[in-house]
Design an enzyme around this catalytic site. Structure first.
Site, PDB file in Angstrom:
ATOM      1  N   SER A 175       7.606  38.498 -34.633  1.00 18.79           N
ATOM      2  CA  SER A 175       8.562  37.825 -33.753  1.00 18.79           C
ATOM      3  C   SER A 175       8.642  36.328 -34.001  1.00 18.79           C
ATOM      4  O   SER A 175       7.682  35.698 -34.430  1.00 18.79           O
ATOM      5  CB  SER A 175       8.148  38.072 -32.299  1.00 18.79           C
ATOM      6  OG  SER A 175       8.902  37.282 -31.408  1.00 18.79           O
ATOM      7  N   ASP A 184      10.601  43.819 -33.698  1.00 19.98           N
ATOM      8  CA  ASP A 184      11.000  42.553 -33.110  1.00 19.98           C
ATOM      9  C   ASP A 184      10.558  42.611 -31.641  1.00 19.98           C
ATOM     10  O   ASP A 184      10.342  43.703 -31.100  1.00 19.98           O
ATOM     11  CB  ASP A 184      12.531  42.423 -33.213  1.00 19.98           C
ATOM     12  CG  ASP A 184      13.063  41.284 -32.387  1.00 19.98           C
ATOM     13  OD1 ASP A 184      12.714  40.131 -32.714  1.00 19.98           O
ATOM     14  OD2 ASP A 184      13.807  41.526 -31.421  1.00 19.98           O
TER      15      ASP A 184
HETATM   16  C1  LAC Z   1      12.164  37.788 -31.696  1.00 15.11           C
HETATM   17  C2  LAC Z   1      13.554  37.447 -31.183  1.00 15.11           C
HETATM   18  C3  LAC Z   1      14.459  37.023 -32.251  1.00 15.11           C
HETATM   19  O1  LAC Z   1      11.376  38.424 -30.984  1.00 15.11           O
HETATM   20  O2  LAC Z   1      14.120  38.550 -30.520  1.00 15.11           O
HETATM   21  O3  LAC Z   1      11.853  37.399 -32.837  1.00 15.11           O
END
Ligand code: LAC
Length: 207
Positions: free
Chosen positions: A101, A27
Site C-alpha cells: 500500500s 491494495d
Molecule cells: C493504497 C491506496 C492507493 O492502499 O488505496 O495504496
C-alpha cells in the site's frame, strides 16, 4: 487512447481456468479497508454532510494531504464484510497473503489489527521503504522481494484501476475488485486477468 491491446506483459488466461499463483497481495484503502466507514464520524462532526465529507476526505487522502483528526480515524478503519472470510479461505488454500500500500506502515498495521485481519497476513509492505508511490514498478517489486517469489507467481488485487494497470505492467497478475458498480475499466494496456466483486470471489479463481 488504446482500447483493446492485450496485456503485453502476461497474456490473459482463459476465462474458464484458474490462475496459478503462490501469493496474493492486496491494495489496502478501498480494497480491504472501507474508507467510507468513517462516514458516521464525519456526520457527527458535520451533520448533514457526512457522506460528502467522507468522499472528499478519500480524495484528499489520495493526494496525501494530512488532517490529523481524520487521519486518526484511518487507524481504526473497518474492513469490507467480505474481507475476513475471503482471506481465511485463501489462507486455507495455502496462499500467502500480503498488503502492498501507499499508506504509512503505522496506519496499515493499526487498521489491519483493528479490522481483525493482521494474523491472516504474512507481511504488510508500505511504500515508505522505497520512498516512491504506486504505480512505480519499484513498489510492486517489493512484494516479490518480501515474499521471495517471482512476480509471475504473485496475484495483485486492487479496487483502483490505475493500480491494476501498474501491477500488470510490473509483471504481476492483476485482479480488479470492482467495489463501485459504476466504475468503468481503465482503457490502458494492462487489463485485469479477472474482475471480482468481493474477496470471497477469489478462492475459486486461483490455485
Ligand atoms: C493504497 C491506496 C492507493 O492502499 O488505496 O495504496
Amino acid at each position: 487512447m488504446q482500447t483493446s491491446t492485450p496485456n503485453p506483459g502476461s497474456p490473459i488466461p482463459d476465462p474458464g481456468s484458474r490462475i496459478p499463483v503462490k501469493a496474493l497481495v492486496f491494495d489496502a484503502y478501498g480494497t480491504l479497508f472501507d474508507v467510507f466507514s468513517i462516514t458516521s464520524l464525519c456526520e457527527e462532526l458535520f451533520p448533514g454532510n457526512g457522506t460528502a465529507l467522507a468522499a472528499m476526505w478519500r480524495a484528499k487522502q489520495l493526494q496525501y494531504s494530512v488532517l490529523r483528526s481524520l487521519m486518526n480515524a484511518y487507524l481504526t478503519l473497518a474492513s469490507f464484510p467480505d474481507v475476513k472470510p475471503g482471506l481465511q479461505r485463501l489462507r486455507a488454500q495455502g496462499l500467502r497473503l500480503a498488503i502492498l500500500s501507499n499508506g504509512e506502515p503505522k496506519m496499515l498495521q493499526s487498521a489491519a489489527k483493528s479490522a481483525g485481519i493482521a494474523d491472516l497476513l504474512d507481511v504488510i509492505v508500505s511504500v515508505d521503504e522505497v520512498k516512491m508511490f504506486k504505480p512505480s514498478p519499484r513498489v510492486y517489486e517489493r512484494a516479490s522481494s518480501h515474499l521471495n517469489l517471482a512476480k509471475s507467481d504473485i496475484g495483485f488485487v486492487s479496487s483502483n484501476n490505475w493500480d491494476v494497470n501498474g501491477a500488470g505492467s510490473a509483471g504481476l497478475t492483476a485482479f480488479w475488485i470492482q467495489r463501485a458498480a459504476a466504475e468503468p475499466p481503465e482503457e490502458l494496456d494492462y487489463p485485469a486477468a479477472r474482475v471480482v466483486h468481493a474477496i470471497t470471489d477469489l478462492p475459486a479463481l486461483v490455485f
